[in-house]
Enzyme design. Sequence first.
Site, PDB file in Angstrom:
ATOM      1  NE  ARG A   1      -3.860  -2.063   2.280  1.00  0.00           N
ATOM      2  CZ  ARG A   1      -3.574  -3.041   3.123  1.00  0.00           C
ATOM      3  NH1 ARG A   1      -2.532  -2.945   3.919  1.00  0.00           N
ATOM      4  NH2 ARG A   1      -4.327  -4.110   3.157  1.00  0.00           N
TER       5      ARG A   1
ATOM      6  CE  LYS B   1      -0.088  13.493 -15.064  1.00  0.00           C
ATOM      7  NZ  LYS B   1      -0.513  13.549 -16.467  1.00  0.00           N
TER       8      LYS B   1
ATOM      9  CD  GLU C   1       7.352  16.010 -23.503  1.00  0.00           C
ATOM     10  OE1 GLU C   1       6.961  17.151 -23.184  1.00  0.00           O
ATOM     11  OE2 GLU C   1       6.572  15.076 -23.767  1.00  0.00           O
TER      12      GLU C   1
ATOM     13  CE  LYS D   1       5.938  16.505 -15.044  1.00  0.00           C
ATOM     14  NZ  LYS D   1       5.800  15.257 -15.744  1.00  0.00           N
TER      15      LYS D   1
ATOM     16  CD  GLU E   1      -3.185  16.277 -16.600  1.00  0.00           C
ATOM     17  OE1 GLU E   1      -3.978  15.718 -17.347  1.00  0.00           O
ATOM     18  OE2 GLU E   1      -2.014  15.933 -16.451  1.00  0.00           O
TER      19      GLU E   1
ATOM     20  NE  ARG F   1       1.282  16.904 -13.848  1.00  0.00           N
ATOM     21  CZ  ARG F   1       1.812  16.010 -13.030  1.00  0.00           C
ATOM     22  NH1 ARG F   1       1.539  16.030 -11.749  1.00  0.00           N
ATOM     23  NH2 ARG F   1       2.643  15.085 -13.484  1.00  0.00           N
TER      24      ARG F   1
ATOM     25  CG  ASN G   1      -1.304  17.319 -21.584  1.00  0.00           C
ATOM     26  OD1 ASN G   1      -0.343  16.538 -21.552  1.00  0.00           O
ATOM     27  ND2 ASN G   1      -2.397  17.130 -20.879  1.00  0.00           N
TER      28      ASN G   1
ATOM     29  CG  HIS H   1       1.603  16.261 -25.002  1.00  0.00           C
ATOM     30  ND1 HIS H   1       2.534  17.278 -25.043  1.00  0.00           N
ATOM     31  CD2 HIS H   1       2.223  15.220 -24.391  1.00  0.00           C
ATOM     32  CE1 HIS H   1       3.655  16.863 -24.462  1.00  0.00           C
ATOM     33  NE2 HIS H   1       3.496  15.620 -24.062  1.00  0.00           N
TER      34      HIS H   1
ATOM     35  CG  HIS I   1      -1.377  12.109 -26.408  1.00  0.00           C
ATOM     36  ND1 HIS I   1      -1.886  12.885 -25.392  1.00  0.00           N
ATOM     37  CD2 HIS I   1      -0.181  11.642 -25.956  1.00  0.00           C
ATOM     38  CE1 HIS I   1      -1.037  12.892 -24.376  1.00  0.00           C
ATOM     39  NE2 HIS I   1       0.010  12.150 -24.696  1.00  0.00           N
TER      40      HIS I   1
ATOM     41  CG  HIS J   1       6.103  11.091 -25.815  1.00  0.00           C
ATOM     42  ND1 HIS J   1       4.742  11.123 -26.090  1.00  0.00           N
ATOM     43  CD2 HIS J   1       6.322  12.028 -24.867  1.00  0.00           C
ATOM     44  CE1 HIS J   1       4.182  12.048 -25.330  1.00  0.00           C
ATOM     45  NE2 HIS J   1       5.112  12.609 -24.574  1.00  0.00           N
TER      46      HIS J   1
HETATM   47  N1  LIG Z   1       4.883   9.776 -15.589  1.00  0.00           N
HETATM   48  C1  LIG Z   1       4.937  10.804 -16.391  1.00  0.00           C
HETATM   49  O1  LIG Z   1       4.622  11.939 -16.031  1.00  0.00           O
HETATM   50  C2  LIG Z   1       5.441  10.593 -17.786  1.00  0.00           C
HETATM   51  C3  LIG Z   1       5.719  11.689 -18.603  1.00  0.00           C
HETATM   52  C4  LIG Z   1       6.226  11.458 -19.870  1.00  0.00           C
HETATM   53  C5  LIG Z   1       6.456  10.168 -20.304  1.00  0.00           C
HETATM   54  N2  LIG Z   1       6.163   9.118 -19.495  1.00  0.00           N
HETATM   55  C6  LIG Z   1       6.412   7.733 -19.923  1.00  0.00           C
HETATM   56  O2  LIG Z   1       7.793   7.600 -20.221  1.00  0.00           O
HETATM   57  C7  LIG Z   1       7.952   6.546 -21.165  1.00  0.00           C
HETATM   58  C8  LIG Z   1       8.942   6.986 -22.210  1.00  0.00           C
HETATM   59  O3  LIG Z   1      10.163   7.245 -21.594  1.00  0.00           O
HETATM   60  P1  LIG Z   1      11.540   7.180 -22.400  1.00  0.00           P
HETATM   61  O4  LIG Z   1      11.424   7.970 -23.616  1.00  0.00           O
HETATM   62  O5  LIG Z   1      12.593   7.490 -21.422  1.00  0.00           O
HETATM   63  O6  LIG Z   1      11.588   5.677 -22.919  1.00  0.00           O
HETATM   64  P2  LIG Z   1      12.138   4.305 -22.315  1.00  0.00           P
HETATM   65  O7  LIG Z   1      12.006   4.227 -20.853  1.00  0.00           O
HETATM   66  O8  LIG Z   1      11.466   3.251 -23.118  1.00  0.00           O
HETATM   67  O9  LIG Z   1      13.696   4.342 -22.673  1.00  0.00           O
HETATM   68  C9  LIG Z   1      14.095   4.381 -24.020  1.00  0.00           C
HETATM   69  C10 LIG Z   1      15.272   3.471 -24.280  1.00  0.00           C
HETATM   70  O10 LIG Z   1      16.474   4.088 -23.823  1.00  0.00           O
HETATM   71  C11 LIG Z   1      17.256   3.135 -23.111  1.00  0.00           C
HETATM   72  N3  LIG Z   1      18.100   3.905 -22.191  1.00  0.00           N
HETATM   73  C12 LIG Z   1      17.706   4.517 -21.067  1.00  0.00           C
HETATM   74  N4  LIG Z   1      18.729   5.218 -20.551  1.00  0.00           N
HETATM   75  C13 LIG Z   1      19.801   5.011 -21.335  1.00  0.00           C
HETATM   76  C14 LIG Z   1      21.137   5.479 -21.316  1.00  0.00           C
HETATM   77  N5  LIG Z   1      21.557   6.357 -20.408  1.00  0.00           N
HETATM   78  N6  LIG Z   1      21.972   5.039 -22.275  1.00  0.00           N
HETATM   79  C15 LIG Z   1      21.530   4.197 -23.245  1.00  0.00           C
HETATM   80  N7  LIG Z   1      20.272   3.750 -23.334  1.00  0.00           N
HETATM   81  C16 LIG Z   1      19.415   4.154 -22.382  1.00  0.00           C
HETATM   82  C17 LIG Z   1      16.235   2.289 -22.446  1.00  0.00           C
HETATM   83  O11 LIG Z   1      16.794   1.074 -22.019  1.00  0.00           O
HETATM   84  C18 LIG Z   1      15.200   2.140 -23.559  1.00  0.00           C
HETATM   85  O12 LIG Z   1      15.575   1.134 -24.455  1.00  0.00           O
HETATM   86  C19 LIG Z   1       6.590   6.236 -21.694  1.00  0.00           C
HETATM   87  O13 LIG Z   1       6.149   5.012 -21.134  1.00  0.00           O
HETATM   88  C20 LIG Z   1       5.733   7.369 -21.199  1.00  0.00           C
HETATM   89  O14 LIG Z   1       4.386   6.976 -20.970  1.00  0.00           O
HETATM   90  C21 LIG Z   1       5.677   9.311 -18.252  1.00  0.00           C
END
Ligand SMILES: NC(=O)c1ccc[n+]([C@@H]2O[C@H](COP(=O)([O-])OP(=O)(O)OC[C@H]3O[C@@H](n4cnc5c(N)ncnc54)[C@H](O)[C@@H]3O)[C@@H](O)[C@H]2O)c1
Length: 350
Positions: free
Chosen positions: A116, A138, A180, A211, A221, A225, A229, A232, A236, A252
């Site tokens: 929890r 989030k 971003e 942020k 949000e 917040r 977006n 976006h 999206h 993304h």
């Molecule tokens: N919670 C939130 O507020 C929020 C906001 C934006 C995005 N997200 C989420 O984030 C995710 C996307 O994140 P992302 O773009 O980081 O993608 P990801 O986590 O899939 O990472 C992308 C790739 O980079 C590799 N990688 C990571 N660090 C590395 C490094 N230092 N050197 C070499 N390779 C490395 C990873 O292993 C992976 O293969 C999505 O799931 C999205 O929904 C969440």
Amino acid sequence: VRIPVDLAERSYDVIVEEGARTRLAKLVAERAPRARLAAIVAPAALRSFDWFDLDPGVESVVVEVPDGESAKTLGVLEGLCEQLSGHRFSREDVLVGVGGGATTDLAGFAAAVYLRGVAVCHVPTTLLAQVDAAIGGKTAVDLAVGKNLVGAFHQPLGVLCDLEVLATLPERERRSGLGEVAKCWLLEGRTPEDARAASVAELTTVAVSLKAAIVAEDEREGGRRALLNYGHTLAHALEALQLAGASLDLTHGEAVAIGVAFAARLAARLGRVGRDEVALHDEVLDALGLASSMPPGVDLDGALAAMGRDKKARHDLAFVLDGPNGFELVPDVSTSEVRDALEDFQREGR
Ligand SMILES: NC(=O)c1ccc[n+]([C@@H]2O[C@H](COP(=O)([O-])OP(=O)(O)OC[C@H]3O[C@@H](n4cnc5c(N)ncnc54)[C@H](O)[C@@H]3O)[C@@H](O)[C@H]2O)c1
């Protein structure tokens, strides 16, 4: 640089600097003083990098999870929680999410629900996770029918954005983060000249600061917040088309950069801003090396349908747009205006 996220008793700091990961032991000692175990949640693929030398200052185990988005499932979450239980991870112990946004989303969600709720620190290792995903609390996993459909709000104890680890990041992933950053740069009204001159540390700090400030003001949000977006709505929609099998190949951040370029054009079409604002957007995107044109062959009807999917109003679409009062959520943009703007954007490029 230390950037506070001010959330009363759940406040924490985001540290942006070379070598920030070496502060982990201090962070754990200060914020989780009773922890005896740190469970480092990370994709196996990252363990071979030299920088994967994390020392939480207490006994630690590495719990491997699948790489990237494939980690964000309820099945992986269950396996992760079972491993924590096997390691006798207690309420006083601490999770450490190490990886991109997918990993920090999963680790954060596990921390929100295991026993929890337990403590989590993040060491985001992609630019996107550093400027966005790891900050703000989030957390979520995906369902087959859509992304981020099962999640929770759960703030970390701290976020360590280590610029050194970005050295191993593939170029494409770096660009994704810059999408971003571009969004934040424009929301902050910063100039293309500054973007061109800025170091990665400065770019990251500007985005993290925005942020952090917005999350502090509006954790869930309701209001400001929503500004995060920016770009976006189209992003999206493009991602939804891609998921549904359209021949698109966008990260993304690439989708966000396209969305931002489009939002400026839509705002100009609606008479909210002049064409100079469109040029400014393009210059900022160029300064950050983002091509950000609409990919050829996007099915505009499909994109419009995807944009309208979650909306109650059948004929209007919601966009964050710049205007005389600055950036704001405009909930009632007519679908036909959006269609015309999309057609122009696709035809004229940028
Ligand atoms: N919670 C939130 O507020 C929020 C906001 C934006 C995005 N997200 C989420 O984030 C995710 C996307 O994140 P992302 O773009 O980081 O993608 P990801 O986590 O899939 O990472 C992308 C790739 O980079 C590799 N990688 C990571 N660090 C590395 C490094 N230092 N050197 C070499 N390779 C490395 C990873 O292993 C992976 O293969 C999505 O799931 C999205 O929904 C969440």
